[in-house]
Each structure stands twice: as C-alpha cells, then as structure tokens.
Design a protein around this motif. Structure first.
Motif, PDB file in Angstrom:
ATOM      1  N   LEU A  81      70.043  98.371 -19.286  1.00 32.60           N
ATOM      2  CA  LEU A  81      70.165  97.806 -17.481  1.00 32.60           C
ATOM      3  C   LEU A  81      70.813  99.682 -17.062  1.00 32.60           C
ATOM      4  O   LEU A  81      70.066  99.733 -16.346  1.00 32.60           O
ATOM      5  CB  LEU A  81      70.818  96.588 -17.677  1.00 32.60           C
ATOM      6  CG  LEU A  81      70.899  96.171 -15.758  1.00 32.60           C
ATOM      7  CD1 LEU A  81      69.252  95.760 -15.819  1.00 32.60           C
ATOM      8  CD2 LEU A  81      71.198  94.754 -16.530  1.00 32.60           C
ATOM      9  N   ILE A  82      71.922  99.910 -18.208  1.00 31.77           N
ATOM     10  CA  ILE A  82      72.719 100.800 -17.651  1.00 31.77           C
ATOM     11  C   ILE A  82      71.757 101.560 -17.186  1.00 31.77           C
ATOM     12  O   ILE A  82      71.441 102.590 -16.514  1.00 31.77           O
ATOM     13  CB  ILE A  82      73.765 100.972 -18.438  1.00 31.77           C
ATOM     14  CG1 ILE A  82      74.464 100.092 -18.620  1.00 31.77           C
ATOM     15  CG2 ILE A  82      74.501 102.188 -18.409  1.00 31.77           C
ATOM     16  CD1 ILE A  82      76.073  99.772 -19.321  1.00 31.77           C
ATOM     17  N   ASN A  83      71.079 102.667 -18.352  1.00 33.50           N
ATOM     18  CA  ASN A  83      69.852 103.069 -18.651  1.00 33.50           C
ATOM     19  C   ASN A  83      68.686 103.338 -17.505  1.00 33.50           C
ATOM     20  O   ASN A  83      68.645 104.393 -16.422  1.00 33.50           O
ATOM     21  CB  ASN A  83      69.350 103.797 -19.609  1.00 33.50           C
ATOM     22  CG  ASN A  83      70.495 104.350 -20.618  1.00 33.50           C
ATOM     23  OD1 ASN A  83      71.023 104.821 -20.118  1.00 33.50           O
ATOM     24  ND2 ASN A  83      69.922 103.573 -22.037  1.00 33.50           N
ATOM     25  N   PHE A  84      68.626 102.489 -16.594  1.00 34.56           N
ATOM     26  CA  PHE A  84      67.678 101.945 -15.979  1.00 34.56           C
ATOM     27  C   PHE A  84      67.772 102.577 -14.485  1.00 34.56           C
ATOM     28  O   PHE A  84      67.703 102.895 -13.782  1.00 34.56           O
ATOM     29  CB  PHE A  84      66.788 100.816 -15.831  1.00 34.56           C
ATOM     30  CG  PHE A  84      66.320 100.177 -14.941  1.00 34.56           C
ATOM     31  CD1 PHE A  84      64.743 100.518 -14.757  1.00 34.56           C
ATOM     32  CD2 PHE A  84      66.666  99.599 -13.792  1.00 34.56           C
ATOM     33  CE1 PHE A  84      64.493 100.218 -12.923  1.00 34.56           C
ATOM     34  CE2 PHE A  84      65.870  99.221 -12.786  1.00 34.56           C
ATOM     35  CZ  PHE A  84      64.812  99.322 -12.389  1.00 34.56           C
ATOM     36  N   LEU A  85      69.305 100.840 -14.484  1.00 35.56           N
ATOM     37  CA  LEU A  85      70.251 102.242 -13.614  1.00 35.56           C
ATOM     38  C   LEU A  85      70.485 103.089 -13.265  1.00 35.56           C
ATOM     39  O   LEU A  85      70.434 103.739 -11.589  1.00 35.56           O
ATOM     40  CB  LEU A  85      71.601 101.012 -13.213  1.00 35.56           C
ATOM     41  CG  LEU A  85      70.817  99.189 -12.931  1.00 35.56           C
ATOM     42  CD1 LEU A  85      72.481  99.011 -12.954  1.00 35.56           C
ATOM     43  CD2 LEU A  85      70.065  98.891 -11.807  1.00 35.56           C
ATOM     44  N   GLU A  86      71.061 103.835 -13.587  1.00 37.61           N
ATOM     45  CA  GLU A  86      71.402 105.653 -13.613  1.00 37.61           C
ATOM     46  C   GLU A  86      70.504 106.361 -13.291  1.00 37.61           C
ATOM     47  O   GLU A  86      70.113 106.773 -12.111  1.00 37.61           O
ATOM     48  CB  GLU A  86      71.867 106.248 -15.041  1.00 37.61           C
ATOM     49  CG  GLU A  86      73.275 105.777 -14.780  1.00 37.61           C
ATOM     50  CD  GLU A  86      73.862 106.171 -16.847  1.00 37.61           C
ATOM     51  OE1 GLU A  86      73.189 106.477 -16.935  1.00 37.61           O
ATOM     52  OE2 GLU A  86      74.984 105.766 -16.241  1.00 37.61           O
ATOM     53  N   ASP A  87      68.738 105.778 -14.279  1.00 36.83           N
ATOM     54  CA  ASP A  87      67.696 106.539 -13.444  1.00 36.83           C
ATOM     55  C   ASP A  87      67.052 106.162 -12.413  1.00 36.83           C
ATOM     56  O   ASP A  87      66.662 107.155 -11.039  1.00 36.83           O
ATOM     57  CB  ASP A  87      66.612 106.309 -14.351  1.00 36.83           C
ATOM     58  CG  ASP A  87      66.962 106.279 -16.133  1.00 36.83           C
ATOM     59  OD1 ASP A  87      67.347 107.692 -15.798  1.00 36.83           O
ATOM     60  OD2 ASP A  87      66.264 106.547 -17.082  1.00 36.83           O
ATOM     61  N   GLU A  88      67.180 104.661 -11.460  1.00 30.96           N
ATOM     62  CA  GLU A  88      67.195 104.641 -10.085  1.00 30.96           C
ATOM     63  C   GLU A  88      67.581 105.106  -9.579  1.00 30.96           C
ATOM     64  O   GLU A  88      67.019 105.427  -8.029  1.00 30.96           O
ATOM     65  CB  GLU A  88      67.041 103.111 -10.178  1.00 30.96           C
ATOM     66  CG  GLU A  88      65.754 102.400 -10.936  1.00 30.96           C
ATOM     67  CD  GLU A  88      64.426 102.707 -10.411  1.00 30.96           C
ATOM     68  OE1 GLU A  88      64.311 102.893  -9.579  1.00 30.96           O
ATOM     69  OE2 GLU A  88      63.654 103.304 -11.454  1.00 30.96           O
ATOM     70  N   MET A  89      69.400 105.510  -9.633  1.00 34.13           N
ATOM     71  CA  MET A  89      70.482 105.987  -8.521  1.00 34.13           C
ATOM     72  C   MET A  89      70.065 107.646  -8.859  1.00 34.13           C
ATOM     73  O   MET A  89      70.331 108.051  -7.925  1.00 34.13           O
ATOM     74  CB  MET A  89      71.471 105.283  -9.304  1.00 34.13           C
ATOM     75  CG  MET A  89      72.222 104.370  -9.070  1.00 34.13           C
ATOM     76  SD  MET A  89      73.602 103.980  -9.337  1.00 34.13           S
ATOM     77  CE  MET A  89      73.425 102.994 -10.993  1.00 34.13           C
ATOM     78  N   ASP A  90      69.535 107.618  -9.413  1.00 35.97           N
ATOM     79  CA  ASP A  90      68.713 109.287  -9.892  1.00 35.97           C
ATOM     80  C   ASP A  90      67.516 109.768  -8.545  1.00 35.97           C
ATOM     81  O   ASP A  90      67.998 110.512  -8.150  1.00 35.97           O
ATOM     82  CB  ASP A  90      68.985 110.179 -10.901  1.00 35.97           C
ATOM     83  CG  ASP A  90      70.138 110.387 -11.942  1.00 35.97           C
ATOM     84  OD1 ASP A  90      71.239 110.205 -11.044  1.00 35.97           O
ATOM     85  OD2 ASP A  90      70.466 110.233 -13.255  1.00 35.97           O
TER      86      ASP A  90
END
Length: 69
Positions: free
Chosen positions: A40-49
């Motif tokens: 979930l953290i990786n997904f959220l970071e990717d979406e914010m990027d």
C-alpha cells in the motif's frame, strides 16, 4: 521498515487475492500485515509521483551541458 504505531484496518478482498497473498507470504516467511502495508505504501508513493509528474510536465526544461562542451 519497523512500524511503531499500528491501528486496526478492515477491508474486503477477492478470495483469490487472499489465497495468493497467503501463499506468497507463507512461501517467503512474511507476515501478511507487513506485505499489505508495504504494498500500500509503494502504491501510494507511485500514485503521488504520477501527480507530481503530471503537474510538472509543462515546465521549462533546462538542458545540461557535459563538462568541456
């Protein structure tokens, strides 16, 4: 990553997803909570990027010169 504070969180997942997740974690000796939290953290970071990239796509580009050019 060590989680210092935890809070309960509940969601509903597809049965096949849960089965694959359980098999994946068991085979690698992972805790399901850790795998889900990390994913979930990786997904959220990717979406914010993606948002940052979209906001900056029309910015002026500065061309870099190589040394001696």
């Amino acid at each position: 990553m060590k989680i210092k504070e935890q809070a309960p969180f509940s969601t509903t997942l597809n049965k096949k997803t849960i089965k694959v997740l359980e098999q994946f974690c068991k085979a690698r000796g992972l805790k399901i909570n850790h795998a889900v939290d990390t994913a979930l953290i990786n997904f959220l970071e990717d979406e914010m990027d993606k948002i940052i990239i979209a906001q900056r796509q029309d910015e002026e580009v500065i061309k870099w010169k190589k040394n001696g050019s």
